[in-house]
Structures are given as structure tokens and as C-alpha cells.
Design an enzyme around this catalytic site. Structure first.
Site, PDB file in Angstrom:
ATOM      1  N   PRO A  16     -29.677  30.705  25.439  1.00  0.00           N
ATOM      2  CA  PRO A  16     -30.850  30.094  24.807  1.00  0.00           C
ATOM      3  C   PRO A  16     -31.540  31.079  23.871  1.00  0.00           C
ATOM      4  O   PRO A  16     -31.595  32.284  24.144  1.00  0.00           O
ATOM      5  CB  PRO A  16     -31.757  29.757  26.000  1.00  0.00           C
ATOM      6  CG  PRO A  16     -30.871  29.777  27.193  1.00  0.00           C
ATOM      7  CD  PRO A  16     -29.792  30.766  26.902  1.00  0.00           C
ATOM      8  N   GLN A  44     -34.159  34.679  32.771  1.00  0.00           N
ATOM      9  CA  GLN A  44     -33.743  33.668  33.745  1.00  0.00           C
ATOM     10  C   GLN A  44     -33.614  34.246  35.147  1.00  0.00           C
ATOM     11  O   GLN A  44     -33.947  33.585  36.130  1.00  0.00           O
ATOM     12  CB  GLN A  44     -32.415  33.029  33.317  1.00  0.00           C
ATOM     13  CG  GLN A  44     -32.541  31.966  32.249  1.00  0.00           C
ATOM     14  CD  GLN A  44     -31.221  31.266  31.972  1.00  0.00           C
ATOM     15  OE1 GLN A  44     -30.305  31.285  32.789  1.00  0.00           O
ATOM     16  NE2 GLN A  44     -31.109  30.643  30.816  1.00  0.00           N
ATOM     17  N   HIS A  88     -22.891  23.827  34.596  1.00  0.00           N
ATOM     18  CA  HIS A  88     -23.919  24.822  34.947  1.00  0.00           C
ATOM     19  C   HIS A  88     -24.878  24.260  35.994  1.00  0.00           C
ATOM     20  O   HIS A  88     -25.299  24.980  36.917  1.00  0.00           O
ATOM     21  CB  HIS A  88     -24.693  25.256  33.699  1.00  0.00           C
ATOM     22  CG  HIS A  88     -24.013  26.321  32.909  1.00  0.00           C
ATOM     23  ND1 HIS A  88     -23.054  26.061  31.975  1.00  0.00           N
ATOM     24  CD2 HIS A  88     -24.150  27.668  32.926  1.00  0.00           C
ATOM     25  CE1 HIS A  88     -22.629  27.188  31.438  1.00  0.00           C
ATOM     26  NE2 HIS A  88     -23.271  28.185  32.004  1.00  0.00           N
ATOM     27  N   TYR A 142     -29.698  22.205  28.809  1.00  0.00           N
ATOM     28  CA  TYR A 142     -30.080  23.570  29.172  1.00  0.00           C
ATOM     29  C   TYR A 142     -31.213  23.589  30.190  1.00  0.00           C
ATOM     30  O   TYR A 142     -31.195  24.365  31.146  1.00  0.00           O
ATOM     31  CB  TYR A 142     -30.461  24.361  27.918  1.00  0.00           C
ATOM     32  CG  TYR A 142     -29.358  24.366  26.890  1.00  0.00           C
ATOM     33  CD1 TYR A 142     -28.156  25.024  27.137  1.00  0.00           C
ATOM     34  CD2 TYR A 142     -29.492  23.673  25.688  1.00  0.00           C
ATOM     35  CE1 TYR A 142     -27.123  25.012  26.214  1.00  0.00           C
ATOM     36  CE2 TYR A 142     -28.465  23.658  24.752  1.00  0.00           C
ATOM     37  CZ  TYR A 142     -27.277  24.322  25.021  1.00  0.00           C
ATOM     38  OH  TYR A 142     -26.260  24.288  24.104  1.00  0.00           O
ATOM     39  N   LEU A 143     -32.192  22.707  30.002  1.00  0.00           N
ATOM     40  CA  LEU A 143     -33.288  22.639  30.965  1.00  0.00           C
ATOM     41  C   LEU A 143     -32.786  22.103  32.305  1.00  0.00           C
ATOM     42  O   LEU A 143     -33.258  22.519  33.365  1.00  0.00           O
ATOM     43  CB  LEU A 143     -34.409  21.750  30.424  1.00  0.00           C
ATOM     44  CG  LEU A 143     -35.720  21.759  31.213  1.00  0.00           C
ATOM     45  CD1 LEU A 143     -36.326  23.157  31.240  1.00  0.00           C
ATOM     46  CD2 LEU A 143     -36.717  20.767  30.617  1.00  0.00           C
ATOM     47  N   GLN A 144     -31.817  21.212  32.241  1.00  0.00           N
ATOM     48  CA  GLN A 144     -31.275  20.596  33.450  1.00  0.00           C
ATOM     49  C   GLN A 144     -30.892  21.645  34.490  1.00  0.00           C
ATOM     50  O   GLN A 144     -31.301  21.572  35.646  1.00  0.00           O
ATOM     51  CB  GLN A 144     -30.061  19.737  33.074  1.00  0.00           C
ATOM     52  CG  GLN A 144     -29.510  18.877  34.182  1.00  0.00           C
ATOM     53  CD  GLN A 144     -28.202  18.202  33.773  1.00  0.00           C
ATOM     54  OE1 GLN A 144     -27.128  18.722  34.029  1.00  0.00           O
ATOM     55  NE2 GLN A 144     -28.298  17.044  33.137  1.00  0.00           N
ATOM     56  N   ASP A 145     -30.126  22.657  34.071  1.00  0.00           N
ATOM     57  CA  ASP A 145     -29.682  23.635  35.077  1.00  0.00           C
ATOM     58  C   ASP A 145     -30.754  24.687  35.368  1.00  0.00           C
ATOM     59  O   ASP A 145     -30.814  25.218  36.471  1.00  0.00           O
ATOM     60  CB  ASP A 145     -28.362  24.291  34.664  1.00  0.00           C
ATOM     61  CG  ASP A 145     -28.495  25.301  33.541  1.00  0.00           C
ATOM     62  OD1 ASP A 145     -28.870  26.441  33.825  1.00  0.00           O
ATOM     63  OD2 ASP A 145     -28.211  24.952  32.387  1.00  0.00           O
ATOM     64  N   GLN A 146     -31.641  24.968  34.400  1.00  0.00           N
ATOM     65  CA  GLN A 146     -32.666  25.984  34.638  1.00  0.00           C
ATOM     66  C   GLN A 146     -33.730  25.529  35.639  1.00  0.00           C
ATOM     67  O   GLN A 146     -34.423  26.358  36.227  1.00  0.00           O
ATOM     68  CB  GLN A 146     -33.334  26.386  33.315  1.00  0.00           C
ATOM     69  CG  GLN A 146     -32.423  27.184  32.395  1.00  0.00           C
ATOM     70  CD  GLN A 146     -33.142  27.653  31.136  1.00  0.00           C
ATOM     71  OE1 GLN A 146     -34.190  28.290  31.202  1.00  0.00           O
ATOM     72  NE2 GLN A 146     -32.582  27.341  29.982  1.00  0.00           N
TER      73      GLN A 146
END
Length: 391
Positions: A149, A122, A340, A314-318
Site C-alpha cells: 500500500p 502494519q 491475504h 486491501y482493507l479487507q485483510d487489514q
């Protein structure tokens, strides 16, 4: 729009404060207050050549300051850009990073524990796509860990979405590593890009679930039939909730030498008619039925698909960092913004001129939904820009 949601992105941009050497000062205790602030701040510092000082690192945690996992990521970023990293030691609540230009080449980072390889990715992968040529990262640690993840999430969900922004990188899993031994090894090879492209409409409609794929595994001294139990549990719930979806399942025992330690886990990916991807995952726990792992993963998947958004939590913040760097306007349909995500937006607004806003959509399954909009800064790879000018 619900007032609580409206306040998730304050109208006023964060005020930049500088230390006596001109570094932007970042409060590491704000919002999520953990390692994510370090990862996003270090990545943007490296990519945009912004000197930073991060203070109050993990101040609210039971063990404040840097842990070995964070040190490994910071050290890797510093080496990627030939930067000067100071105070990077266990327990330190403050670091400074004075970055240089991003280098191409081969780099190795080892957590020395079961620290997450995915969290190393990340912070490092967004940096190396802005190098002058291909980069290779050999990352050692845990591939399938709690509180991070799984590597399968990164390969099956994050990578396909990152490619839509124009990021191109390959992931080769040489060996899996589980808690507590670690010992996994993943090689990431990046291909440089001139810049990232915004996503104006790719993630604005959720669609219907049309395909579900699960990968359930055991490793080490655990018997193969446990993976089958996990898959059977997943299949039953998937068929009840997505009756028309195509279901593909892999149940396997990792080959000898392909994993360090013993482990059991699963990753489920649901694909919709509009190309959205949602994940659900879980790892087995000692003295707990294998079926519980399947139930936990499918519950997480159902929570994601019923959130009202076109991305999971999880994808939202990445995606925030990619949206901030991209050229043009990105729009992402979201359920409730996670802490996050709010943290990632705060850091992006503090270190860039990217503009984030929320547009109300309404309620879906009792959950408030919104369109997250970002006007990216259109960062250009200085190495490739210089090459183009010379030619």
C-alpha cells in the site's frame, strides 16, 4: 453459498502445535505464504504475549526465507516488547519470538532500502496502541512502492477505519521515498487504548459513491504537467462512472527536500453515502505515458467499488487482526475473500479464540458477496487495566 466461498473459512479451527519450549508453531508456507504471515503472527505474539516459532518462511518464493524488509519489521516488534528474537537473518526460513510486555517510548526502524514503510506500520501500529502511554515510531524506507500500500492509502483509508475500532494514531510524512532509493521518513505517534471496539454495522452496507478525491504527484526531476495528465485521465473516467459524485483533485510536485528520488503516482479514494472508503492507486513506470498511471489507478478503484463489498481488497485483510482483538461482534460486507484475507483469518484463529464465519448474501455484479462475521476476544490493554485497578 457457493461451495468454494464456504470453504474459505474451514469449520474446524487450526490445530495448535507446540515446540519443545512451548511456542506455537506456525507454518509460514500456508495460503499466501509470504510476509503477511510473519507480520500478523508477530503482531499477535507481541500483543497477546504468545511465544511463536514460524517455520518454512516464504518457502514457495523464488528467494525463500527472510528478506531485509521482513527482518526490519520483526526486529522492530521485538524491540517494542523487549522480546527475544532468534534466527532473524537474511535467508532464514525459521524464527522464534518470545515476547515481553509492550513498552512505551521512541523507536526507529530503517529498511535501508525502498522497503515499504506501510508494511512496517502494519506489524507495529496494532502493537503500540496497547502500550502504557504514547509511542513514537520513526520509520524509514519507501513511502510509495509497488507490491505494498502507498502511504496515502494508509492515511486516507486504513487510518479512518482503524479509528472506528478505537485505534488512535497520528501520521506525519517528513519525507517521501521511492524505488529504488527509498529514503522516506514517516513518524507515527500512537495513543494507547484500553481495547478495541467491534463494528457491528458500520461496514454492512456499501451505499452509493458520493465523493471522489485523487492525489496525483511527481517528484524529483519529473515535470509537474505529468501529474496534471494523470488527474485529467482520472477525472474523465470518474465522471463517466460516478456522474453525481463530488470530485476533488490535487495535482502537485513534491517540494525539494520533501522526497528522495524521482517518482510519479496517484491515489484515489471514493467515499460512499454510508461512509465506506475504497481506494485505487498506481505508480508510474519508466518510458510509459503518465496517462497509463491514471488509467491503472481508476481501473483498480472501479474493481473495488464493483466488488459487491463495503471494503476494498486491501482493507479487507487489514481489518482481520482488529476484528479478532475487538470486544463484540464485527460484521463486514465482502466481495470474494482474497488469499491475504484467508491467511489473516487463519493466523487469527490459530493464535486467538476469535470466531470467524461467513453468511451468504448473494450475487452482486456477477460476484459472490458475503457477510464476514467475527466474534472478537475483547483483548484488554494490561497496562491500562492495571492502572484502572490501582485507582
Amino acid at each position: 453459498m457457493d461451495s468454494d466461498m464456504a470453504e474459505m473459512i474451514p469449520k474446524e479451527r487450526p490445530t495448535q502445535e507446540f515446540d519443545s519450549d512451548g511456542r506455537i508453531v506456525i507454518d509460514g508456507s500456508l495460503l499466501e505464504g509470504g510476509g503477511q504471515i510473519l507480520r500478523n503472527a508477530a503482531a499477535l505474539s507481541c500483543i497477546l504475549s504468545i511465544p511463536i516459532r514460524v517455520v518454512k518462511i516464504r518457502a514457495g518464493r523464488s528467494k525463500p526465507g527472510l528478506r531485509p524488509q521482513h527482518m526490519t519489521g520483526l526486529d522492530l516488534v521485538a524491540r517494542l516488547c523487549g522480546g527475544n528474537l532468534q534466527h532473524c537473518q537474511v535467508g532464514s526460513c525459521e524464527i522464534t519470538l518470545d515476547p515481553g510486555p509492550i513498552k512505551a517510548g521512541q523507536f526507529v526502524a530503517d529498511t535501508g532500502t525502498a522497503g515499504s514503510i506501510c508494511l512496517l506500520m502494519q506489524v507495529a501500529v496494532p502493537c503500540i496502541v496497547f502500550a502504557s502511554s504514547d509511542c513514537s515510531l520513526t520509520l524509514k524506507g519507501g513511502t510509495n512502492c509497488d507490491m505494498a500500500p502507498q502511504i496515502d492509502y494508509t492515511t486516507m483509508i486504513f487510518r479512518p477505519m482503524a479509528e472506528k475500532f478505537g485505534m488512535h494514531f497520528d501520521i506525519n510524512i517528513n519525507r517521501r521515498g521511492y524505488y529504488p532509493k527509498g529514503g522516506g521518513e514517516v513518524v507515527v505517534t500512537s495513543h494507547p487504548c484500553c481495547g478495541l471496539n467491534a463494528l457491528p454495522d458500520v461496514l454492512t452496507k456499501r451505499g452509493e459513491v458520493v465523493r471522489v478525491h485523487s492525489r496525483s504527484f511527481v517528484a524529483g526531476n519529473l515535470p509537474p504537467h505529468l501529474a496534471n495528465k494523470v488527474s485529467s485521465t482520472i477525472a474523465k473516467t470518474v465522471k463517466q462512472n460516478f456522474a453525481k459524485a463530488e470530485l476533488q483533485q490535487d495535482s502537485l510536485k513534491e517540494p525539494d527536500g520533501a522526497a528522495i528520488g524521482s517518482g510519479l503516482g496517484t491515489m484515489i479514494v471514493a467515499e460512499t453515502s454510508t461512509g465506506c472508503l475504497f481506494g485505487g492507486s498506481a505508480l508510474g513506470k519508466p518510458r510509459t505515458p503518465a496517462e497509463d498511471t491514471g488509467k491503472a489507478a481508476v481501473t483498480e478503484l472501479l474493481d473495488a467499488t464493483s466488488s459487491g463489498g463495503a471494503v476494498d481488497q486491501y482493507l479487507q485483510d487489514q481489518l482481520i487482526l482488529l476484528m479478532a482483538l475487538a470486544e463484540g461482534q464485527s460484521r463486514v460486507l465482502c466481495g470474494p475473500l482474497t488469499l491475504h484475507t484467508q491467511t489473516a483469518i487463519h493466523i487469527a484463529r490459530l493464535l486467538t479464540k476469535a470466531d470467524f464465519s461467513l453468511e451468504p448474501i448473494g450475487s452482486d455484479n456477477g460476484k459472490e458477496t458475503c457477510m464476514l462475521v467475527c466474534e472478537g476476544i475483547g483483548h484488554v490493554n494490561p497496562h491500562l487495566q492495571s492502572s484502572a485497578e490501582l485507582s
